[in-house]
Design an enzyme around this catalytic site. Structure first.
Site, PDB file in Angstrom:
ATOM      1  N   SER A  40       6.716  31.999  49.230  1.00 20.72           N
ATOM      2  CA  SER A  40       5.847  32.417  50.337  1.00 20.72           C
ATOM      3  C   SER A  40       6.636  33.365  51.228  1.00 20.72           C
ATOM      4  O   SER A  40       7.880  33.341  51.212  1.00 20.72           O
ATOM      5  CB  SER A  40       5.443  31.174  51.131  1.00 20.72           C
ATOM      6  OG  SER A  40       4.857  31.538  52.349  1.00 20.72           O
ATOM      7  N   TYR A  57       7.720  23.461  55.835  1.00 20.91           N
ATOM      8  CA  TYR A  57       7.204  24.357  54.797  1.00 20.91           C
ATOM      9  C   TYR A  57       8.156  25.547  54.626  1.00 20.91           C
ATOM     10  O   TYR A  57       8.529  25.900  53.497  1.00 20.91           O
ATOM     11  CB  TYR A  57       5.808  24.827  55.201  1.00 20.91           C
ATOM     12  CG  TYR A  57       5.100  25.675  54.169  1.00 20.91           C
ATOM     13  CD1 TYR A  57       4.522  25.111  53.037  1.00 20.91           C
ATOM     14  CD2 TYR A  57       4.988  27.061  54.327  1.00 20.91           C
ATOM     15  CE1 TYR A  57       3.856  25.894  52.101  1.00 20.91           C
ATOM     16  CE2 TYR A  57       4.319  27.846  53.394  1.00 20.91           C
ATOM     17  CZ  TYR A  57       3.757  27.256  52.290  1.00 20.91           C
ATOM     18  OH  TYR A  57       3.100  28.028  51.358  1.00 20.91           O
TER      19      TYR A  57
HETATM   20  N1  LIG Z   1      -2.600  29.575  50.397  1.00 19.70           N
HETATM   21  C1  LIG Z   1      -1.693  30.270  51.030  1.00 19.70           C
HETATM   22  O1  LIG Z   1      -1.927  30.810  52.116  1.00 19.70           O
HETATM   23  C2  LIG Z   1      -0.331  30.466  50.406  1.00 19.70           C
HETATM   24  C3  LIG Z   1       0.504  31.489  50.914  1.00 19.70           C
HETATM   25  C4  LIG Z   1       1.742  31.672  50.338  1.00 19.70           C
HETATM   26  C5  LIG Z   1       2.160  30.841  49.320  1.00 19.70           C
HETATM   27  N2  LIG Z   1       1.335  29.853  48.877  1.00 19.70           N
HETATM   28  C6  LIG Z   1       1.822  28.979  47.832  1.00 19.70           C
HETATM   29  O2  LIG Z   1       1.026  29.157  46.679  1.00 19.70           O
HETATM   30  C7  LIG Z   1       1.026  27.924  45.922  1.00 19.70           C
HETATM   31  C8  LIG Z   1      -0.407  27.562  45.578  1.00 19.70           C
HETATM   32  O3  LIG Z   1      -1.115  27.382  46.776  1.00 19.70           O
HETATM   33  P1  LIG Z   1      -2.713  27.375  46.880  1.00 19.70           P
HETATM   34  O4  LIG Z   1      -3.051  28.132  48.081  1.00 19.70           O
HETATM   35  O5  LIG Z   1      -3.285  27.731  45.580  1.00 19.70           O
HETATM   36  O6  LIG Z   1      -2.931  25.836  47.218  1.00 19.70           O
HETATM   37  P2  LIG Z   1      -4.002  24.770  46.716  1.00 19.70           P
HETATM   38  O7  LIG Z   1      -3.922  23.662  47.692  1.00 19.70           O
HETATM   39  O8  LIG Z   1      -5.315  25.417  46.453  1.00 19.70           O
HETATM   40  O9  LIG Z   1      -3.388  24.316  45.310  1.00 19.70           O
HETATM   41  C9  LIG Z   1      -2.260  23.503  45.213  1.00 19.70           C
HETATM   42  C10 LIG Z   1      -2.399  22.651  43.973  1.00 19.70           C
HETATM   43  O10 LIG Z   1      -1.216  21.851  43.867  1.00 19.70           O
HETATM   44  C11 LIG Z   1      -1.616  20.543  43.500  1.00 19.70           C
HETATM   45  N3  LIG Z   1      -0.622  19.557  43.917  1.00 19.70           N
HETATM   46  C12 LIG Z   1      -0.398  19.087  45.175  1.00 19.70           C
HETATM   47  N4  LIG Z   1       0.536  18.152  45.152  1.00 19.70           N
HETATM   48  C13 LIG Z   1       0.923  18.008  43.859  1.00 19.70           C
HETATM   49  C14 LIG Z   1       1.861  17.185  43.201  1.00 19.70           C
HETATM   50  N5  LIG Z   1       2.575  16.255  43.870  1.00 19.70           N
HETATM   51  N6  LIG Z   1       2.012  17.315  41.867  1.00 19.70           N
HETATM   52  C15 LIG Z   1       1.270  18.211  41.175  1.00 19.70           C
HETATM   53  N7  LIG Z   1       0.352  18.998  41.736  1.00 19.70           N
HETATM   54  C16 LIG Z   1       0.188  18.920  43.078  1.00 19.70           C
HETATM   55  C17 LIG Z   1      -2.941  20.319  44.188  1.00 19.70           C
HETATM   56  O11 LIG Z   1      -3.687  19.268  43.588  1.00 19.70           O
HETATM   57  C18 LIG Z   1      -3.594  21.689  44.012  1.00 19.70           C
HETATM   58  O12 LIG Z   1      -4.337  21.762  42.825  1.00 19.70           O
HETATM   59  C19 LIG Z   1       1.722  26.893  46.792  1.00 19.70           C
HETATM   60  O13 LIG Z   1       3.051  26.725  46.373  1.00 19.70           O
HETATM   61  C20 LIG Z   1       1.687  27.511  48.166  1.00 19.70           C
HETATM   62  O14 LIG Z   1       2.740  27.058  48.983  1.00 19.70           O
HETATM   63  C21 LIG Z   1       0.092  29.661  49.386  1.00 19.70           C
END
Ligand SMILES: NC(=O)c1ccc[n+]([C@@H]2O[C@H](COP(=O)([O-])OP(=O)(O)OC[C@H]3O[C@@H](n4cnc5c(N)ncnc54)[C@H](O)[C@@H]3O)[C@@H](O)[C@H]2O)c1
Length: 277
Positions: free
Chosen positions: A178, A191
């Site tokens: 991120s 985070y």
């Molecule tokens: N959404 C944002 O704004 C953003 C920005 C930058 C980076 N990210 C990163 O992108 C990645 C994906 O994020 P997203 O926005 O798609 O989130 P999301 O919440 O839509 O998806 C996350 C997924 O991880 C799964 N998960 C959670 N805990 C878990 C565990 N203990 N074991 C296995 N699976 C688990 C959840 O069930 C979910 O399906 C993350 O690492 C997040 O930090 C997101």
């Protein structure tokens, strides 16, 4: 003596400027003439957190490009939905329930994948959680879990799948970090710490692979700002522009296909990060 010191400082500054200019020119050239995209057809791509958001988007995209998808998520129903979406499109996908906050679970499920699907050649550490509170309001167990999923899981999955990639000198590690892994943000202390860890790990592994001559094993580290997947719904973030998940997925897939190491989205965020440096 002080004249000599002044000369050394000026020389160092001049060299820094020269290297920055060269690095800038190299980036500009690769932006104008991007390297050709590699094929991912026939690769086995494991995606953690494949049940929603970026994970589901990447799973569908890599499957459409001919990769076999190994979908991991703690949420069985959502994970299975991703697998079924891929199969309905004629792609190949296998789902596994795995709690990425638990090292033993990661090693156990990794072994199942090796015996039932095969050796993973693209490992995408994507699963992530956010506490989204001021540091003193973050419960200890959530801080621990954030570190376990967002950082430590990357160690255990990499330990499980990197050895075969190194033996074959063929593979790709992808870290969905991120921009919060490059800059500290108020209200996201645990985070940010976890994402700084993920970025540092990706940079180190990339150097280790280079030093060991494993030029066929690539690393991509993804640092987007906020995306409209719903992950940050409920967090008290003000005046934050959201990226579209589909756009981010498209950029990630292209970066993997071009063996690009650092992907900062949107691009102009890189200016602030470089100024910080
Ligand atoms: N959404 C944002 O704004 C953003 C920005 C930058 C980076 N990210 C990163 O992108 C990645 C994906 O994020 P997203 O926005 O798609 O989130 P999301 O919440 O839509 O998806 C996350 C997924 O991880 C799964 N998960 C959670 N805990 C878990 C565990 N203990 N074991 C296995 N699976 C688990 C959840 O069930 C979910 O399906 C993350 O690492 C997040 O930090 C997101």
């Amino acid at each position: 003596m002080s004249i000599l010191k002044g000369f050394v400082v000026a020389l160092r500054f001049g060299m820094l400027m020269l290297f920055s200019l060269i690095a800038g020119l190299v980036n500009l050239v690769s932006f104008i003439f991007p390297p050709a995209k590699k094929s991912v057809s026939g690769e086995i791509a494991l995606i953690t957190g494949a049940g929603s958001g970026l994970g589901r988007g990447m799973a569908l995209s890599f499957a459409r490009l001919g990769a076999t998808i190994v979908a991991w998520d703690i949420n069985e129903e959502a994970n299975e939905a991703t697998v079924q979406m891929i199969r309905q499109e004629g792609g190949k996908a296998f789902g596994f329930v795995c709690d990425c906050s638990k090292r033993d679970d990661i090693y156990r499920v990794a072994q199942q994948v090796k015996t039932s699907v095969g050796h993973v050649t693209i490992l995408i550490n994507n699963a992530g959680i956010v506490t989204g509170r001021k540091f003193l309001d973050c419960p200890d167990d959530l801080i621990q879990k954030t570190m376990d999923i967002n950082t430590n899981a990357h160690f255990w999955t990499t330990k499980a799948f990197l050895p075969h990639m190194m033996e074959q000198n063929h593979g790709h590690l992808v870290s969905i970090a991120s921009s919060a892994g490059l800059m500290g943000v108020a209200g996201l202390s645990d985070y940010c710490a976890s994402k700084f860890g993920a970025v540092g790990f990706a940079e180190s592994i990339r150097s280790e692979l280079r030093i060991q001559g494993k030029s066929g094993v690539h690393v991509t580290c993804v640092c987007p700002t906020f995306i409209n997947t719903g992950m940050f719904t409920g967090s008290k973030l003000k005046n934050v522009a959201m990226l579209e998940a589909d756009d981010v997925v498209r950029e990630i897939v292209a970066a993997v296909q071009r063996n690009q190491f650092m992907l900062v989205i949107p691009r102009d965020t890189a200016v602030f990060i470089n100024l910080k440096g």
